[in-house]
Design a protein around this motif. Sequence first.
Motif, PDB file in Angstrom:
ATOM      1  N   GLY A 234       0.792  -1.225   0.000  1.00  0.00           N
ATOM      2  CA  GLY A 234       0.000   0.000   0.000  1.00  0.00           C
ATOM      3  C   GLY A 234       0.820   1.269   0.000  1.00  0.00           C
ATOM      4  O   GLY A 234       0.272   2.360  -0.176  1.00  0.00           O
ATOM      5  N   ALA A 235       2.131   1.160   0.181  1.00  0.00           N
ATOM      6  CA  ALA A 235       2.993   2.345   0.147  1.00  0.00           C
ATOM      7  C   ALA A 235       3.326   2.670  -1.304  1.00  0.00           C
ATOM      8  O   ALA A 235       4.358   2.269  -1.831  1.00  0.00           O
ATOM      9  CB  ALA A 235       4.270   2.092   0.957  1.00  0.00           C
ATOM     10  N   GLN A 236       2.427   3.392  -1.951  1.00  0.00           N
ATOM     11  CA  GLN A 236       2.558   3.666  -3.373  1.00  0.00           C
ATOM     12  C   GLN A 236       3.546   4.795  -3.675  1.00  0.00           C
ATOM     13  O   GLN A 236       3.995   4.938  -4.803  1.00  0.00           O
ATOM     14  CB  GLN A 236       1.182   4.036  -3.949  1.00  0.00           C
ATOM     15  N   GLN A 237       3.856   5.603  -2.672  1.00  0.00           N
ATOM     16  CA  GLN A 237       4.788   6.698  -2.875  1.00  0.00           C
ATOM     17  C   GLN A 237       5.418   7.097  -1.540  1.00  0.00           C
ATOM     18  O   GLN A 237       4.941   6.691  -0.480  1.00  0.00           O
ATOM     19  CB  GLN A 237       4.072   7.910  -3.487  1.00  0.00           C
ATOM     20  N   ASP A 238       6.495   7.874  -1.620  1.00  0.00           N
ATOM     21  CA  ASP A 238       7.109   8.369  -0.394  1.00  0.00           C
ATOM     22  C   ASP A 238       6.108   9.233   0.371  1.00  0.00           C
ATOM     23  O   ASP A 238       5.299   9.948  -0.229  1.00  0.00           O
ATOM     24  CB  ASP A 238       8.346   9.209  -0.715  1.00  0.00           C
ATOM     25  N   ARG A 239       6.173   9.178   1.687  1.00  0.00           N
ATOM     26  CA  ARG A 239       5.287   9.987   2.506  1.00  0.00           C
ATOM     27  C   ARG A 239       6.071  10.632   3.637  1.00  0.00           C
ATOM     28  O   ARG A 239       6.839   9.967   4.331  1.00  0.00           O
ATOM     29  CB  ARG A 239       4.168   9.134   3.089  1.00  0.00           C
ATOM     30  N   VAL A 240       5.874  11.921   3.807  1.00  0.00           N
ATOM     31  CA  VAL A 240       6.518  12.646   4.903  1.00  0.00           C
ATOM     32  C   VAL A 240       5.711  12.425   6.169  1.00  0.00           C
ATOM     33  O   VAL A 240       4.490  12.585   6.171  1.00  0.00           O
ATOM     34  CB  VAL A 240       6.603  14.153   4.589  1.00  0.00           C
ATOM     35  N   GLY A 241       6.378  12.047   7.246  1.00  0.00           N
ATOM     36  CA  GLY A 241       5.690  11.829   8.511  1.00  0.00           C
ATOM     37  C   GLY A 241       5.319  13.146   9.181  1.00  0.00           C
ATOM     38  O   GLY A 241       5.810  14.217   8.818  1.00  0.00           O
ATOM     39  N   LYS A 242       4.449  13.049  10.174  1.00  0.00           N
ATOM     40  CA  LYS A 242       3.964  14.248  10.853  1.00  0.00           C
ATOM     41  C   LYS A 242       5.099  15.003  11.538  1.00  0.00           C
ATOM     42  O   LYS A 242       5.083  16.236  11.596  1.00  0.00           O
ATOM     43  CB  LYS A 242       2.914  13.857  11.905  1.00  0.00           C
ATOM     44  N   ILE A 243       6.093  14.286  12.049  1.00  0.00           N
ATOM     45  CA  ILE A 243       7.190  14.962  12.746  1.00  0.00           C
ATOM     46  C   ILE A 243       7.972  15.852  11.787  1.00  0.00           C
ATOM     47  O   ILE A 243       8.254  17.017  12.089  1.00  0.00           O
ATOM     48  CB  ILE A 243       8.114  13.931  13.427  1.00  0.00           C
ATOM     49  N   LYS A 244       8.333  15.327  10.613  1.00  0.00           N
ATOM     50  CA  LYS A 244       9.062  16.137   9.632  1.00  0.00           C
ATOM     51  C   LYS A 244       8.177  17.219   9.043  1.00  0.00           C
ATOM     52  O   LYS A 244       8.645  18.311   8.704  1.00  0.00           O
ATOM     53  CB  LYS A 244       9.613  15.245   8.518  1.00  0.00           C
ATOM     54  N   ALA A 245       6.880  16.928   8.913  1.00  0.00           N
ATOM     55  CA  ALA A 245       5.960  17.927   8.360  1.00  0.00           C
ATOM     56  C   ALA A 245       5.864  19.148   9.267  1.00  0.00           C
ATOM     57  O   ALA A 245       5.607  20.264   8.806  1.00  0.00           O
ATOM     58  CB  ALA A 245       4.575  17.316   8.164  1.00  0.00           C
ATOM     59  N   ALA A 246       6.081  18.944  10.572  1.00  0.00           N
ATOM     60  CA  ALA A 246       6.017  20.054  11.526  1.00  0.00           C
ATOM     61  C   ALA A 246       7.380  20.692  11.753  1.00  0.00           C
ATOM     62  O   ALA A 246       7.528  21.512  12.663  1.00  0.00           O
ATOM     63  CB  ALA A 246       5.455  19.556  12.857  1.00  0.00           C
ATOM     64  N   ASP A 247       8.386  20.330  10.955  1.00  0.00           N
ATOM     65  CA  ASP A 247       9.752  20.814  11.146  1.00  0.00           C
ATOM     66  C   ASP A 247       9.780  22.340  11.247  1.00  0.00           C
ATOM     67  O   ASP A 247       9.233  23.042  10.389  1.00  0.00           O
ATOM     68  CB  ASP A 247      10.636  20.356   9.989  1.00  0.00           C
ATOM     69  N   GLY A 248      10.401  22.842  12.296  1.00  0.00           N
ATOM     70  CA  GLY A 248      10.481  24.276  12.511  1.00  0.00           C
ATOM     71  C   GLY A 248       9.333  24.825  13.338  1.00  0.00           C
ATOM     72  O   GLY A 248       9.394  25.952  13.825  1.00  0.00           O
ATOM     73  N   GLY A 249       8.266  24.028  13.485  1.00  0.00           N
ATOM     74  CA  GLY A 249       7.088  24.500  14.196  1.00  0.00           C
ATOM     75  C   GLY A 249       6.809  23.712  15.457  1.00  0.00           C
ATOM     76  O   GLY A 249       7.719  23.268  16.149  1.00  0.00           O
ATOM     77  N   THR A 250       5.512  23.537  15.735  1.00  0.00           N
ATOM     78  CA  THR A 250       5.068  22.855  16.949  1.00  0.00           C
ATOM     79  C   THR A 250       4.240  21.641  16.583  1.00  0.00           C
ATOM     80  O   THR A 250       3.350  21.724  15.729  1.00  0.00           O
ATOM     81  CB  THR A 250       4.216  23.804  17.821  1.00  0.00           C
ATOM     82  N   LEU A 251       4.532  20.512  17.232  1.00  0.00           N
ATOM     83  CA  LEU A 251       3.764  19.278  17.029  1.00  0.00           C
ATOM     84  C   LEU A 251       2.959  19.005  18.292  1.00  0.00           C
ATOM     85  O   LEU A 251       3.523  18.836  19.373  1.00  0.00           O
ATOM     86  CB  LEU A 251       4.695  18.104  16.721  1.00  0.00           C
ATOM     87  N   PHE A 252       1.634  18.973  18.144  1.00  0.00           N
ATOM     88  CA  PHE A 252       0.749  18.719  19.275  1.00  0.00           C
ATOM     89  C   PHE A 252       0.321  17.257  19.258  1.00  0.00           C
ATOM     90  O   PHE A 252      -0.376  16.816  18.344  1.00  0.00           O
ATOM     91  CB  PHE A 252      -0.478  19.635  19.194  1.00  0.00           C
ATOM     92  N   LEU A 253       0.777  16.498  20.237  1.00  0.00           N
ATOM     93  CA  LEU A 253       0.455  15.078  20.340  1.00  0.00           C
ATOM     94  C   LEU A 253      -0.682  14.911  21.340  1.00  0.00           C
ATOM     95  O   LEU A 253      -0.475  14.876  22.556  1.00  0.00           O
ATOM     96  CB  LEU A 253       1.692  14.289  20.782  1.00  0.00           C
ATOM     97  N   ASP A 254      -1.898  14.823  20.817  1.00  0.00           N
ATOM     98  CA  ASP A 254      -3.070  14.685  21.672  1.00  0.00           C
ATOM     99  C   ASP A 254      -3.283  13.220  22.040  1.00  0.00           C
ATOM    100  O   ASP A 254      -2.910  12.323  21.287  1.00  0.00           O
ATOM    101  CB  ASP A 254      -4.302  15.223  20.939  1.00  0.00           C
ATOM    102  N   GLU A 255      -3.881  12.986  23.195  1.00  0.00           N
ATOM    103  CA  GLU A 255      -4.164  11.639  23.700  1.00  0.00           C
ATOM    104  C   GLU A 255      -2.891  10.794  23.809  1.00  0.00           C
ATOM    105  O   GLU A 255      -2.860   9.617  23.453  1.00  0.00           O
ATOM    106  CB  GLU A 255      -5.199  10.937  22.794  1.00  0.00           C
ATOM    107  N   ILE A 256      -1.824  11.405  24.299  1.00  0.00           N
ATOM    108  CA  ILE A 256      -0.546  10.695  24.432  1.00  0.00           C
ATOM    109  C   ILE A 256      -0.674   9.510  25.382  1.00  0.00           C
ATOM    110  O   ILE A 256       0.040   8.504  25.264  1.00  0.00           O
ATOM    111  CB  ILE A 256       0.556  11.669  24.926  1.00  0.00           C
ATOM    112  N   GLY A 257      -1.610   9.569  26.327  1.00  0.00           N
ATOM    113  CA  GLY A 257      -1.778   8.493  27.287  1.00  0.00           C
ATOM    114  C   GLY A 257      -2.299   7.210  26.697  1.00  0.00           C
ATOM    115  O   GLY A 257      -2.194   6.143  27.309  1.00  0.00           O
ATOM    116  N   ASN A 258      -2.880   7.293  25.490  1.00  0.00           N
ATOM    117  CA  ASN A 258      -3.424   6.099  24.845  1.00  0.00           C
ATOM    118  C   ASN A 258      -2.374   5.309  24.074  1.00  0.00           C
ATOM    119  O   ASN A 258      -2.676   4.256  23.508  1.00  0.00           O
ATOM    120  CB  ASN A 258      -4.550   6.482  23.874  1.00  0.00           C
ATOM    121  N   LEU A 259      -1.151   5.805  24.036  1.00  0.00           N
ATOM    122  CA  LEU A 259      -0.109   5.162  23.253  1.00  0.00           C
ATOM    123  C   LEU A 259       0.385   3.898  23.963  1.00  0.00           C
ATOM    124  O   LEU A 259       0.768   3.954  25.133  1.00  0.00           O
ATOM    125  CB  LEU A 259       1.053   6.133  23.056  1.00  0.00           C
TER     126      LEU A 259
END
Length: 465
Positions: A234-259
């Motif tokens: 199903g990986a038909q193409q390269d995909r940028v992950g959320k961490i790299k997509a937020a590069d330079g900014g802020t990443l909000f990880l909601d519901e971290i307790g469910n991990l």
Amino acid sequence: MKHEANILIIDDDQDILVAGKLLLKRQFSQVDVCNRPEQIPKLLSDTDYDVVLLDMNFGPGESSGEQGFYWLEQIIALKPDAIVIMITAHGGIDVAVEAMKLGATDFISKPWHNEKVIATVTTALELKRSRQQTQVLKATNQALIQASVEPGAAMVGQSPRMQQIYNLISKAAPTDANVLILGENGTGKELVARAIHQQSQRSEQVFLSVDLGSIAETLFESELFGHKKGSFTGAQQDRVGKIKAADGGTLFLDEIGNLPMHLQAKLLTVLEQRKVTPVGSNKAEAFDVRIVAATNYDKSVLTDEQHFRQDLLYRLNTVEIQLPALRDRSEDIVAIADHYLQQYARKYHKSDMVLSDSAQSALVAYKWPGNVRALRHAIERAVIMAESEQLVASDFQLESEQVNQQPISPPTQATDLVGELNLEALEKRAVEQALRKHKYNISHAAKELGLTRAALYRRMEKHGL
């Protein structure tokens, strides 16, 4: 097949102009010629040329290239993104190279080879298109960043508890410290995260929110770290992950307790190394992201090493913000209710709506198990259903909801459902029971109902819960 492109040839040699136009007309939709360089400003103002071919010398005996330098500067001044190809004699290659240092894209030597001319102009046109696409992507990226950081719902309330929260935000925001936000569902954890971002030095960069409770375990690494094409089915193409997509900014990880614990370990490794390796890649990529995390779990659960990795907790809660439940800051309820009343009155074209004294008293007395989110839904429903401009206590149906807060056992006999076989009513009842059973923990309620968090939110909106 011709390329859709506007080409301009500037040369004082009429033979060059005729030959160049006949050659390039076979490949490009429009080719204009000019033998008087003083006409360049008007030509550039009248037509948006994709590529300009400019002779280095004008007039008999000229070989210094000074005229070419002069008109190149004029073109660049008029059109900073102009693609200019210099035309020069064999002996003037050094001069053409100097022109490229001043902004020219390439050069063609006279006498020329037709294939070389076409190839050079085609390459220059591709460069023009690439630059245009880059500009569009930059503009689109800026628009997306702006949309992500624009203020959404306001934080309302001036109670002492909220003043403490504002104070914590103002102190933590200018730093790059990771922040952990604790609080029940509906208390406004994402609003706090956005406020932190907007008051930080990253405010002009992206704010990206990720609901960890809605990501399947099998997709966790792909979603956060990215993946390479063909790394899994199903990986038909390269995909940028959320961490790299937020590069330079802020990443909000909601519901971290469910991990789950094993995914907590992977997240910890990435945060410690400040590098992320996409699925299917052997190359780690550095990132610069501020982490703001949130959970509705009680602190006692997070400090239980059987449930949550303590080393990850230390990594996340450099600054910890505990949001109060709405029932613990009841002095803010009327202000919040009035805020949403005005908002929904505008939305549904019902101006001049007000809260009666009885409505205000009822709202303040209610426990609000769903906190601000539940209050917002109640206000919206009341605005829609109200018979007059003044909302009274009965418009909010709070008494029945207050009674329904008591634990309700699921029906054990068919007779429990007599008179309530309407599918909409049954769905609403099931959602209500699941929410009350799990004390409005959206993730747990959604899991029991066999729904995703997003699907549960849609049903809550649908039934006004």
